[in-house]
Scaffold this active site. Sequence first.
Site, PDB file in Angstrom:
ATOM      1  N   LYS A 126       0.869  -1.186   0.000  1.00 30.47           N
ATOM      2  CA  LYS A 126       0.000   0.000   0.000  1.00 30.47           C
ATOM      3  C   LYS A 126       0.894   1.220   0.000  1.00 30.47           C
ATOM      4  O   LYS A 126       2.032   1.160   0.482  1.00 30.47           O
ATOM      5  CB  LYS A 126      -0.866   0.032   1.274  1.00 30.47           C
ATOM      6  CG  LYS A 126      -2.105   0.877   1.123  1.00 30.47           C
ATOM      7  CD  LYS A 126      -3.223   0.065   0.500  1.00 30.47           C
ATOM      8  CE  LYS A 126      -4.471   0.871   0.249  1.00 30.47           C
ATOM      9  NZ  LYS A 126      -5.599  -0.031  -0.099  1.00 30.47           N
ATOM     10  N   GLY A 165      -5.256   2.545  -7.543  1.00 31.67           N
ATOM     11  CA  GLY A 165      -5.910   3.635  -6.837  1.00 31.67           C
ATOM     12  C   GLY A 165      -6.410   3.226  -5.463  1.00 31.67           C
ATOM     13  O   GLY A 165      -6.457   2.042  -5.113  1.00 31.67           O
ATOM     14  N   ASP A 166      -6.774   4.220  -4.688  1.00 29.05           N
ATOM     15  CA  ASP A 166      -7.469   4.058  -3.417  1.00 29.05           C
ATOM     16  C   ASP A 166      -8.124   5.428  -3.183  1.00 29.05           C
ATOM     17  O   ASP A 166      -8.346   6.165  -4.152  1.00 29.05           O
ATOM     18  CB  ASP A 166      -6.492   3.672  -2.295  1.00 29.05           C
ATOM     19  CG  ASP A 166      -7.201   3.132  -1.050  1.00 29.05           C
ATOM     20  OD1 ASP A 166      -7.607   1.968  -1.040  1.00 29.05           O
ATOM     21  OD2 ASP A 166      -7.368   3.904  -0.071  1.00 29.05           O
TER      22      ASP A 166
END
Length: 445
Positions: A126, A165-166
Amino acid sequence: MAYNVAEQIERMKAKNPAEPEFIQAVSEVLESVAPVLAQRPDYEEAAILERITEPERIISFRVPWADDAGRIHVNRGYRVEFSSTLGPYKGGLRFHPAVTQGMLKFLGFEQIFKNALTGQGIGGGKGGADFNPKGRSDAEVMRFCQSFMTELFRHIGPNTDVPAGDMGVGGREIGYLFGAYKRLANRFDAGVLTGKPLSFGGSLARTQATGYGVVYFAQRILEERGEALDGKRVLVSGSGNVALYAVEKAEQLGATVVSVSDSSGAVYDPAGIDFELIRHIKEDLRGRVSDYAEQRSSAEYYDGARPWGFGGEVALPCATQNELEAADARALLNGGVQVLAEGANMPTTIEATEMLQGAGVVFAPGKAANAGGVATSALEMSQNAARSRWAFEEVDAKLHGIMEDIYERCVAAADTYGHPGNLVVGANCAAFTEVADAMIAQGLV
Ligand code: GLU
């Protein structure tokens, strides 16, 4: 000898001070996998818990950029490369002012197990930055993305680490990041990022995948009870990518979705959220849910509210971590909730989770229920590697199949480890044993 879970959690707290979300995520997994640990003394001999909770690598870097007025800003960028046991590091980038290393460690840790559940051969990672994209022009976002990639590009690659993406990172940002990577690396590595726009390697149905997947998962739970989404009242929180496409799919399956929300407040629309209107406001205009209520006569906007008191049989929290606390769980129970599937990562606090499970609600944790997004990222990687493109229906059918597989794996593991019907225990035990066994097979690395 087998691990003492309480001791391990204390060790984690001492070793990771001021990282409450990371400790929360680790505690949830460790407590769930206690029945596995009791049967597998070899995991302690191989120091699996000490290793699996320590990221393989964390990169932290300065991101300087100039705004449209020429003023200089400095943000902090990160990539947490948590586990490459099952494949290249894989996970999103989050651009949000509240981003810290601890938040990204929680998200990266969850991603290891989520990605394992997809069965797609992807490790966990992440990244992101404490950059606030709200109110920034396209040109500012582009310059930020270019500066961010100036450091990140040397750490990523289609077989090394594949960001996506996030929150705060969608197609626009992935496009800018991809352009910057391509220039710096002098390589058109389509598979270095997923969630790309369609014209340069993006997959059809990737945009919809997380939201659709959550709904497929909830539908599967209802089927097991001899029910269906058709005719159900559904509460959705959030109004980002996950929430939007959860609304669309739930309504396609005959449910009435009565809410959406954002960080300012919640909308209640008993006539059912008008998907096209909310999509237009959010995606085309980058607006707020209050704009929706202004344009829709059946809808009411509640400033500062969460949607959990509006009443409904199915709850889909799709906003952010810890958005659903004990008081919200009580409100959901009073409103007749039967099934909860997490669209966001860890939206429910441990206390709220226990209250809902204790009251007989079927609770699907995010690492299972929202895995459709990253699973479809893996499908995007496959298409990029083969230089091919699959039809929307083909990707959607694969996504649906993956969500059904995840459900079956969770149910089977919950049975095996003595907690039938507990999808939290099932998801964690299924994923943890897969990663731990592969770690042992790969030796001490
Ligand atoms: N950010 C998403 C997640 O939380 C997607 C990650 C990806 O596609 O790599 O799973």
